[in-house]
Scaffold this motif. Structure first.
Motif, short mmCIF file in Angstrom:
data_model
loop_
_atom_site.label_atom_id
_atom_site.label_comp_id
_atom_site.label_asym_id
_atom_site.label_seq_id
_atom_site.Cartn_x
_atom_site.Cartn_y
_atom_site.Cartn_z
N LEU A 39 10.53 33.24 -14.99
CA LEU A 39 10.32 33.02 -13.56
C LEU A 39 9.62 31.69 -13.30
O LEU A 39 9.96 30.96 -12.35
CB LEU A 39 9.50 34.16 -12.96
CG LEU A 39 10.21 35.50 -12.82
CD1 LEU A 39 9.24 36.58 -12.35
CD2 LEU A 39 11.38 35.39 -11.84
N SER A 40 8.63 31.36 -14.15
CA SER A 40 7.91 30.10 -14.00
C SER A 40 8.85 28.91 -14.13
O SER A 40 8.80 27.96 -13.33
CB SER A 40 6.79 30.00 -15.04
OG SER A 40 6.15 28.75 -14.98
N GLU A 41 9.73 28.97 -15.14
CA GLU A 41 10.68 27.87 -15.36
C GLU A 41 11.71 27.78 -14.23
O GLU A 41 12.09 26.68 -13.81
CB GLU A 41 11.39 28.05 -16.71
CG GLU A 41 10.54 27.73 -17.90
CD GLU A 41 10.16 26.25 -17.94
OE1 GLU A 41 11.07 25.41 -17.88
OE2 GLU A 41 8.95 25.96 -17.98
N ILE A 42 12.17 28.93 -13.75
CA ILE A 42 13.16 28.93 -12.66
C ILE A 42 12.55 28.31 -11.40
O ILE A 42 13.18 27.47 -10.74
CB ILE A 42 13.65 30.37 -12.36
CG1 ILE A 42 14.50 30.88 -13.52
CG2 ILE A 42 14.47 30.40 -11.07
CD1 ILE A 42 14.85 32.36 -13.42
N VAL A 43 11.32 28.71 -11.05
CA VAL A 43 10.66 28.17 -9.86
C VAL A 43 10.49 26.67 -9.98
O VAL A 43 10.73 25.91 -9.03
CB VAL A 43 9.29 28.86 -9.66
CG1 VAL A 43 8.46 28.11 -8.61
CG2 VAL A 43 9.48 30.30 -9.24
N ARG A 44 10.11 26.21 -11.18
CA ARG A 44 9.91 24.76 -11.37
C ARG A 44 11.23 24.01 -11.24
O ARG A 44 11.29 22.92 -10.66
CB ARG A 44 9.28 24.49 -12.73
CG ARG A 44 8.99 23.01 -12.95
CD ARG A 44 7.98 22.77 -14.01
NE ARG A 44 7.56 21.38 -14.04
CZ ARG A 44 6.58 20.89 -14.78
NH1 ARG A 44 5.89 21.71 -15.56
NH2 ARG A 44 6.27 19.62 -14.75
N ARG A 45 12.30 24.57 -11.78
CA ARG A 45 13.60 23.89 -11.71
C ARG A 45 14.18 23.91 -10.30
O ARG A 45 14.92 23.00 -9.93
CB ARG A 45 14.56 24.50 -12.72
CG ARG A 45 14.23 24.08 -14.15
CD ARG A 45 15.00 24.87 -15.18
NE ARG A 45 14.58 24.55 -16.52
CZ ARG A 45 15.23 23.72 -17.34
NH1 ARG A 45 16.33 23.12 -16.93
NH2 ARG A 45 14.79 23.47 -18.55
N ILE A 46 13.84 24.94 -9.54
CA ILE A 46 14.27 24.95 -8.13
C ILE A 46 13.64 23.77 -7.39
O ILE A 46 14.31 23.04 -6.66
CB ILE A 46 13.91 26.28 -7.45
CG1 ILE A 46 14.79 27.41 -7.99
CG2 ILE A 46 14.04 26.18 -5.93
CD1 ILE A 46 14.36 28.79 -7.53
N SER A 47 12.34 23.57 -7.59
CA SER A 47 11.65 22.47 -6.90
C SER A 47 12.07 21.11 -7.45
O SER A 47 12.01 20.10 -6.75
CB SER A 47 10.13 22.63 -7.03
OG SER A 47 9.71 22.51 -8.37
N ARG A 48 12.54 21.08 -8.70
CA ARG A 48 12.89 19.81 -9.35
C ARG A 48 14.33 19.38 -9.06
O ARG A 48 14.59 18.18 -8.86
CB ARG A 48 12.71 19.96 -10.87
CG ARG A 48 13.08 18.72 -11.67
CD ARG A 48 13.27 19.08 -13.15
NE ARG A 48 12.06 19.59 -13.76
CZ ARG A 48 12.02 20.14 -14.98
NH1 ARG A 48 13.14 20.28 -15.68
NH2 ARG A 48 10.88 20.57 -15.47
N ASN A 49 15.26 20.33 -9.04
CA ASN A 49 16.68 19.98 -9.04
C ASN A 49 17.43 20.23 -7.74
O ASN A 49 18.51 19.67 -7.54
CB ASN A 49 17.41 20.75 -10.16
CG ASN A 49 16.94 20.37 -11.54
OD1 ASN A 49 16.00 20.97 -12.08
ND2 ASN A 49 17.58 19.39 -12.13
N THR A 50 16.90 21.08 -6.86
CA THR A 50 17.67 21.50 -5.69
C THR A 50 18.00 20.34 -4.76
O THR A 50 19.10 20.28 -4.18
CB THR A 50 16.91 22.59 -4.91
OG1 THR A 50 16.59 23.66 -5.81
CG2 THR A 50 17.76 23.14 -3.79
N PHE A 51 17.08 19.40 -4.58
CA PHE A 51 17.31 18.27 -3.68
C PHE A 51 18.56 17.50 -4.11
O PHE A 51 19.38 17.10 -3.26
CB PHE A 51 16.09 17.35 -3.68
CG PHE A 51 15.99 16.46 -2.46
CD1 PHE A 51 15.13 16.78 -1.42
CD2 PHE A 51 16.76 15.32 -2.36
CE1 PHE A 51 15.03 15.96 -0.30
CE2 PHE A 51 16.68 14.50 -1.24
CZ PHE A 51 15.81 14.82 -0.21
#
Length: 354
Positions: A39-51
């Motif tokens: 979950l920690s990694e998913i949340v970080r990748r959402i903030s990193r890659n979604t834009f």
């Protein structure tokens, strides 16, 4: 009977995200990664890659397909960060300056790409891909041979031993590393949520939603549906398409800066190369096609695609005893998703499934 047909159409219309969800779920079960870490990694990748993934939506709506040329925006972002590092402008000031410089550069690059794609109507995706390769060659020339010779660069530690060309890695630590992330962090059971990048993403989602309801947004949709009808209705088709590409390129540049401040280092000659591929793969995984994409496709795609990226090495290690197989599998999946999605889009078009 109609219900069966309707269910069949729904399943066929969402075959890519459904298939990828099953694949990702299987990999998660096999990998046996602790749920909090996942979950920690998913949340970080959402903030990193979604834009970056959201930057692809406008060209799809405008009928330009999947814009592989967002790598030009990524190159503009990296070029801007190199000089921010050289000038020693740190923190949020450095991030904002890099975004401003990258945006100005991306407007010019987007205009050139848009003009080129207008001369290649019907072949936009392959043309944008080739433009990305061409721009990469120019980028390599500038930062391998011109920096330190024709273009002054004072930070000698980041130059190659002969004093010309940037090293393979430029460290952002102490300059803009985590400049956005560290402003506001919310910790929930060892899961760090970086609020500012998430707010920026939410802001972009609202901006895209608003833009598509404006006159320009309606022009994008009209041009995407039928260029000839749009032209007959008085819309300047070529100008509208160029505007769509410029917006996409500028957003990609800002997205790459958000991505790199999270990573903390720039792989000088490789960081930008996979941005287009992985962002497009994520968008397709979320259920988008070459003719239709929305914000939810981007968000769902990022979650599914990057969940598989997180668990693939562990799954490969458990299945084959080699974590490196998981690394190769991730690369394979990115290309396979694009090929599968495009093949399904062609098949659904022939069958008349929407």
């Amino acid at each position: 009977m109609n219900r069966k047909i309707s269910l069949k159409n729904i399943l066929l219309s969402n075959i890519v995200p459904i298939a990828f969800f099953i694949l990702t779920l299987g990999a998660v079960i096999v990998a046996k990664i602790p749920i909090l870490f996942l979950l920690s990694e998913i949340v970080r990748r959402i903030s990193r890659n979604t834009f970056l993934v959201l930057a692809l939506i406008i060209p799809v709506v405008a009928g330009l397909g999947l814009n592989f040329a967002i790598v030009l925006g990524a190159m503009a972002a990296q070029a801007s960060l190199f000089f921010v590092v050289d000038w020693g402008i740190t923190g949020i000031k450095g991030i904002l300056l890099a975004m401003l410089m990258a945006s100005v550069l991306s407007i010019g690059l987007g205009w050139l790409v848009g003009r080129t794609l207008n001369r290649a109507k019907g072949r936009e995706m392959i043309t944008s891909m080739i433009l990305g390769f061409f721009a990469n060659g120019v980028y390599q020339l500038i930062f391998l041979f011109f920096i330190g010779s024709l273009i002054p660069y004072s930070k000698k530690a980041f130059l190659l031993p002969q004093g010309v060309g940037l090293r393979n890695t430029v460290d952002l630590y102490g300059v803009v590393d985590g400049a956005l992330n560290n402003i506001w962090i919310v910790s929930i059971k060892f899961i760090n949520v970086y609020m500012i990048p998430l707010f920026i993403i939410v802001g972009l989602c609202l901006l895209i939603t608003f833009l598509l309801k404006t006159k320009l947004g309606q022009d994008f949709k009209a041009v995407g549906q039928d260029m000839h009808v749009a032209q007959t209705a008085g819309i300047n088709v070529d100008k509208t398409r160029i505007t769509a590409i410029i917006i996409s390129t500028v957003l990609a540049a800002i997205g790459q800066i958000i991505y790199l401040q999270d990573i903390g280092t720039i792989n000088t000659y490789n960081s930008h190369e996979q941005i287009g591929l992985f962002s497009i793969a994520a968008l397709l995984v979320g259920g988008a096609s070459t003719r239709k994409a929305n914000i939810w496709n981007a968000i769902i795609g990022v979650i599914l695609f990057h969940t598989l990226f997180i668990v693939a090495p562990s799954a490969g290690n458990r299945l084959f005893g080699q974590p490196q197989i998981g690394e190769f599998f991730r690369e394979f999946v990115a290309y396979a998703v694009i090929a599968f999605a495009l093949a399904m889009h062609g098949w659904k078009t022939r069958k008349g499934i929407h």
